[in-house]
Structure formats: structure tokens, C-alpha cells
Design an enzyme around this catalytic site. Structure first.
Site, PDB file in Angstrom:
ATOM      1  N   CYS A 139      53.948 -19.640  54.989  1.00 50.15           N
ATOM      2  CA  CYS A 139      55.217 -18.920  55.114  1.00 50.15           C
ATOM      3  C   CYS A 139      55.190 -17.631  54.298  1.00 50.15           C
ATOM      4  O   CYS A 139      55.337 -17.655  53.077  1.00 50.15           O
ATOM      5  CB  CYS A 139      56.359 -19.829  54.669  1.00 50.15           C
ATOM      6  SG  CYS A 139      57.965 -19.032  54.683  1.00 50.15           S
ATOM      7  N   CYS A 142      58.459 -16.814  52.491  1.00 49.33           N
ATOM      8  CA  CYS A 142      58.676 -17.639  51.291  1.00 49.33           C
ATOM      9  C   CYS A 142      57.789 -17.171  50.136  1.00 49.33           C
ATOM     10  O   CYS A 142      58.240 -17.074  49.005  1.00 49.33           O
ATOM     11  CB  CYS A 142      58.337 -19.103  51.554  1.00 49.33           C
ATOM     12  SG  CYS A 142      59.089 -19.790  53.026  1.00 49.33           S
ATOM     13  N   ASP A 143      56.516 -16.905  50.414  1.00 51.58           N
ATOM     14  CA  ASP A 143      55.540 -16.756  49.337  1.00 51.58           C
ATOM     15  C   ASP A 143      54.909 -15.368  49.206  1.00 51.58           C
ATOM     16  O   ASP A 143      54.191 -15.117  48.236  1.00 51.58           O
ATOM     17  CB  ASP A 143      54.416 -17.798  49.527  1.00 51.58           C
ATOM     18  CG  ASP A 143      54.954 -19.218  49.419  1.00 51.58           C
ATOM     19  OD1 ASP A 143      55.908 -19.420  48.648  1.00 51.58           O
ATOM     20  OD2 ASP A 143      54.450 -20.115  50.123  1.00 51.58           O
TER      21      ASP A 143
HETATM   22  C1  LIG Z   1      55.249 -25.120  51.153  1.00 49.06           C
HETATM   23  C2  LIG Z   1      56.553 -24.570  51.674  1.00 49.06           C
HETATM   24  C3  LIG Z   1      57.245 -23.659  50.919  1.00 49.06           C
HETATM   25  C4  LIG Z   1      58.459 -23.146  51.376  1.00 49.06           C
HETATM   26  N1  LIG Z   1      59.130 -22.256  50.589  1.00 49.06           N
HETATM   27  C5  LIG Z   1      60.337 -21.807  50.983  1.00 49.06           C
HETATM   28  C6  LIG Z   1      61.084 -20.920  50.153  1.00 49.06           C
HETATM   29  O1  LIG Z   1      60.642 -20.525  49.069  1.00 49.06           O
HETATM   30  N2  LIG Z   1      62.284 -20.505  50.609  1.00 49.06           N
HETATM   31  C7  LIG Z   1      62.808 -20.903  51.815  1.00 49.06           C
HETATM   32  O2  LIG Z   1      63.919 -20.511  52.170  1.00 49.06           O
HETATM   33  N3  LIG Z   1      62.110 -21.719  52.622  1.00 49.06           N
HETATM   34  C8  LIG Z   1      60.898 -22.187  52.245  1.00 49.06           C
HETATM   35  N4  LIG Z   1      60.182 -23.012  53.066  1.00 49.06           N
HETATM   36  C9  LIG Z   1      60.747 -23.355  54.383  1.00 49.06           C
HETATM   37  C10 LIG Z   1      61.806 -24.449  54.206  1.00 49.06           C
HETATM   38  O3  LIG Z   1      61.241 -25.516  53.494  1.00 49.06           O
HETATM   39  C11 LIG Z   1      62.302 -24.925  55.576  1.00 49.06           C
HETATM   40  O4  LIG Z   1      62.800 -23.835  56.317  1.00 49.06           O
HETATM   41  C12 LIG Z   1      63.420 -25.949  55.393  1.00 49.06           C
HETATM   42  O5  LIG Z   1      62.996 -27.022  54.573  1.00 49.06           O
HETATM   43  C13 LIG Z   1      63.887 -26.502  56.738  1.00 49.06           C
HETATM   44  O6  LIG Z   1      64.870 -27.433  56.483  1.00 49.06           O
HETATM   45  P1  LIG Z   1      65.225 -28.594  57.498  1.00 49.06           P
HETATM   46  O7  LIG Z   1      66.324 -29.347  56.855  1.00 49.06           O
HETATM   47  O8  LIG Z   1      65.433 -28.045  58.845  1.00 49.06           O
HETATM   48  O9  LIG Z   1      63.922 -29.505  57.630  1.00 49.06           O
HETATM   49  P2  LIG Z   1      62.863 -30.121  56.618  1.00 49.06           P
HETATM   50  O10 LIG Z   1      62.955 -29.585  55.260  1.00 49.06           O
HETATM   51  O11 LIG Z   1      61.575 -30.021  57.342  1.00 49.06           O
HETATM   52  O12 LIG Z   1      63.303 -31.649  56.567  1.00 49.06           O
HETATM   53  C14 LIG Z   1      63.172 -32.469  57.679  1.00 49.06           C
HETATM   54  C15 LIG Z   1      63.620 -33.867  57.295  1.00 49.06           C
HETATM   55  O13 LIG Z   1      63.655 -34.682  58.463  1.00 49.06           O
HETATM   56  C16 LIG Z   1      63.094 -35.944  58.156  1.00 49.06           C
HETATM   57  N5  LIG Z   1      62.641 -36.539  59.419  1.00 49.06           N
HETATM   58  C17 LIG Z   1      61.710 -36.080  60.302  1.00 49.06           C
HETATM   59  N6  LIG Z   1      61.587 -36.931  61.342  1.00 49.06           N
HETATM   60  C18 LIG Z   1      62.469 -37.941  61.108  1.00 49.06           C
HETATM   61  C19 LIG Z   1      62.814 -39.129  61.807  1.00 49.06           C
HETATM   62  N7  LIG Z   1      62.226 -39.467  62.952  1.00 49.06           N
HETATM   63  N8  LIG Z   1      63.767 -39.951  61.264  1.00 49.06           N
HETATM   64  C20 LIG Z   1      64.378 -39.633  60.093  1.00 49.06           C
HETATM   65  N9  LIG Z   1      64.093 -38.506  59.404  1.00 49.06           N
HETATM   66  C21 LIG Z   1      63.142 -37.690  59.906  1.00 49.06           C
HETATM   67  C22 LIG Z   1      62.014 -35.657  57.136  1.00 49.06           C
HETATM   68  O14 LIG Z   1      61.717 -36.821  56.379  1.00 49.06           O
HETATM   69  C23 LIG Z   1      62.707 -34.578  56.305  1.00 49.06           C
HETATM   70  O15 LIG Z   1      63.499 -35.169  55.319  1.00 49.06           O
HETATM   71  C24 LIG Z   1      58.973 -23.546  52.638  1.00 49.06           C
HETATM   72  C25 LIG Z   1      58.260 -24.465  53.413  1.00 49.06           C
HETATM   73  C26 LIG Z   1      57.070 -24.979  52.942  1.00 49.06           C
HETATM   74  C27 LIG Z   1      56.316 -25.983  53.787  1.00 49.06           C
END
Ligand SMILES: Cc1cc2nc3c(=O)[nH]c(=O)nc-3n(C[C@H](O)[C@H](O)[C@H](O)COP(=O)(O)OP(=O)(O)OC[C@H]3O[C@@H](n4cnc5c(N)ncnc54)[C@H](O)[C@@H]3O)c2cc1C
Length: 313
Positions: A139, A142-143
């Protein structure tokens, strides 16, 4: 089937990233008494990173796990019921939506909020795994900031890779775009932006053999060119940009997705094609994929769910 327990709820939230927890905060405060299942990765993608510097409200930055713990506590403070469990099957054929958890529990929900996120694809190298978070990232938004003035590699040849390369070129000294093929798969307009940017060098027909580093993190990359010769480049950051996989498989028999698997929502809302089923966060967002946009759409999904339920009653 007989030993499956059944529970009825107004609002079921699937996923515990920024989208799921924010939906839980809003849904609890709207008295929907949400039940949230965390999935395999409690706290979501941010639990795999150290520094988060761009989420509003943390002037000094915060670690990903700490921030997600804060969001969880905030949702629990308003009564959200947060449990460990994975949605393994759904049936969205009727007005009551059925979701099976761990194949042994059936939840019957008036409304469902899908917040299951997306997973970045990686090349599959051991060294890539080793330096995740200390030089390897998926990303640039992000980084990228951590590599200001330095040299970096972006691996990939599609639109995302080109976008990441152009973004990083605005921050870094030099960006090497490493492309396996002898052409870019990105749109013509995107390709032009890449070729016009002076500090991007495209290395066609190169593949990444190994990412090199030491205790301080990434220091270089070993590539192989089309003649099978090894090429070493000194860099500090390695950005993988070969796509994401939305975690939507379990919902696909019912919920409409695009060809990659992103859940389609009605523009400006979190409504899916199924009445009473909403999607938020990265599972429906191929453009931004940020914690703040995921949280924002989690809020939208909870408001959509509350309105849906109050219109029904
Ligand atoms: C290494 C890294 C660094 C990042 N740094 C940043 C940053 O500095 N700033 C920023 O804004 N963004 C950052 N991001 C991006 C950010 O993490 C994502 O945009 C954000 O987490 C998305 O949120 P979300 O809630 O949509 O999903 P996610 O955070 O992906 O969470 C998905 C959730 O769904 C659950 N899940 C999946 N399938 C199922 C299922 N079948 N049943 C029940 N639960 C399920 C998982 O367990 C998880 O808890 C980073 C991403 C990564 C990988």
C-alpha cells in the site's frame, strides 16, 4: 442439522476491521443491538502493521493493533456483542437473512452488514514475508511517506501498479517499476503518466527473485532479466501491486460482485442487490482501501441498516 443452535438478531455484522467496528458503534448507538463476528483476523488488516499515521485523531500516530483495540472497546462500550466466529454459509433468499457461523450456529438476522475486507496478493517469496512491515508493503498511500527521498521498487504491470508508481514518484527519489511482461496492462492514460514521469524507470521482462535486507530492513532487490541474468538494485522500499482479493466468496451465490469479487453497492449507499444486506469497507471498495474510508462506509452501512429496519416495522 438438529444440533445447530439458532439465534435471532436485528443486525448481524460480519468482520472486525475498521468498517465492521465502526458499523458496530453506530448500530449499537441506534439500539440495533448488533452481533459482530470477528473472523479469522480479529481487528482486520491493520493488526499486521506497526505505524498508522494517517487515521484522524491520533496526532502522534498509533500502532495498528492498538488502534483496532480502541475501536473494539468503543463498540463494546455501547453494548455491541463481539464474538469470535467465521461466516461459513449464507442464505439470503427470504426476508430473514440466514448466516451460519463455523458451520454450527445459525443466525437469523433482519439486516446483515458485510465487512469482510480484502487481502492483498503477494508474490509468494520467503524474503517478502520476512521484510513485511520493514520495507515490503502492499500500500503506497499507507507507507510511501516512510520512503521519502529514497529509491523504491513497485512490482506489477496493471493500473494499480502504475498508480502506485506515480504516487511514489512524488515522494521518492527514484521508482523502478518491475514488469514481468514486455508491456503494461494499465490503461493508455495511466501508461502515459508513467512514461512521462521522469523518476520512474520501467524494467520490462524482469522478475523478482529475492528481496535483500538486514536488521534495518530492505536494502535491495535481486531481479532476473529476460536473458536470465541477475540484476541487483539498491532500494529501501519494495511495493507489491499485483492486486487484491476481496473476501466475498461465501456471499457470492446471493450478492452481486464484479469480475474480481468486489461486492457491488448502489452508488452513494452501502445497499447491495439484496434488500437488508449491506456491504462496507474494502470488500466493496477497489479504489481507496484505507482505514478511514472503511470506517466511513461502516458508518453508512449502519445508518442504511437502521433506516431499513425502521421502514420495515
Ligand atoms: C500492512 C498494511 C498496512 C496498512 N496501513 C494502513 C495505514 O497506515 N492507513 C490506512 O488507512 N490503511 C492502511 N491499510 C489498509 C487498511 O488496513 C484497510 O483499508 C482496512 O483495514 C480495511 O478495513 P475493512 O474493515 O474493510 O477490512 P479488514 O481490515 O480487512 O477486516 C476484515 C475483517 O473481516 C473478517 N472476515 C473475513 N472473512 C470473514 C468471514 N467469512 N466471517 C467473519 N469474518 C470475516 C476478518 O477476520 C477481518 O476482521 C493497511 C493495510 C495493510 C495490509
Amino acid at each position: 442439522m438438529s444440533d445447530i443452535s439458532t439465534e435471532k438478531v436485528k443486525c448481524l455484522i460480519i468482520g472486525s476491521g475498521p468498517a465492521g467496528y465502526t458499523a458496530a458503534i453506530y448500530a449499537s448507538r441506534a439500539n440495533l443491538k448488533p452481533l459482530l463476528f470477528e473472523g479469522l483476523q480479529p481487528g482486520g488488516q491493520l493488526t499486521t502493521t506497526t505505524e498508522v499515521e494517517n487515521f484522524p485523531g491520533y496526532p502522534q500516530g498509533v500502532t495498528g493493533p492498538e488502534m483496532m483495540e480502541d475501536l473494539k472497546k468503543q463498540a463494546e462500550r455501547f453494548g455491541a456483542d463481539i464474538r469470535f466466529g467465521i461466516a461459513t454459509k449464507v442464505d439470503f433468499s427470504g426476508p430473514i437473512h440466514k448466516v451460519w457461523i463455523d458451520d454450527n450456529k445459525l443466525i437469523e438476522a433482519d439486516s446483515v452488514i458485510i465487512a469482510t475486507g480484502a487481502t492483498a496478493k503477494y508474490l509468494g517469496l520467503e524474503s517478502e514475508e520476512k521484510f513485511k512491515g520493514t520495507g515490503v508493503s502492499a500500500c503506497a498511500t499507507c507507507d510511501g511517506f516512510f520512503y521519502r527521498g529514497k529509491d523504491v521498487v513497485v512490482a506489477g504491470g496493471g493500473d494499480t501498479a502504475c498508480e502506485e508508481a506515480v504516487y511514489l514518484a512524488g515522494l521518492c527519489n527514484k521508482v523502478y517499476l518491475v514488469v514481468r511482461k514486455d508491456f503494461l496492462r494499465a490503461s493508455k492514460a495511466m501508461q502515459e503518466r508513467v512514461f512521462k514521469t521522469k523518476n520512474i524507470e520501467v524494467l520490462f521482462q524482469h522478475t523478482t527473485k529475492e528481496i535483500v535486507g538486514d536488521m534495518s530492513g530492505v536494502t535491495g532487490v535481486l531481479l532476473t532479466n529476460k536473458n536470465n541474468e541477475e540484476v541487483h538494485i539498491s532500494i529501501h522500499g519494495f511495493f507489491v501491486a499485483i492486486g487484491h482479493q476481496p473476501n466475498s466468496e461465501v456471499f457470492k451465490p446471493w450478492v452481486k460482485t464484479d469480475e474480481v469479487g468486489y461486492i457491488e453497492t448502489v452508488p452513494g449507499t452501502c445497499k447491495t442487490n439484496i434488500s437488508g444486506v449491506f456491504a462496507c469497507g474494502d470488500v466493496q471498495d477497489k479504489h481507496y482501501r484505507q482505514a478511514i474510508t472503511a470506517a466511513g462506509s461502516g458508518c453508512m452501512a449502519a445508518i442504511d441498516a437502521e433506516r431499513y429496519i425502521s421502514e420495515k416495522n
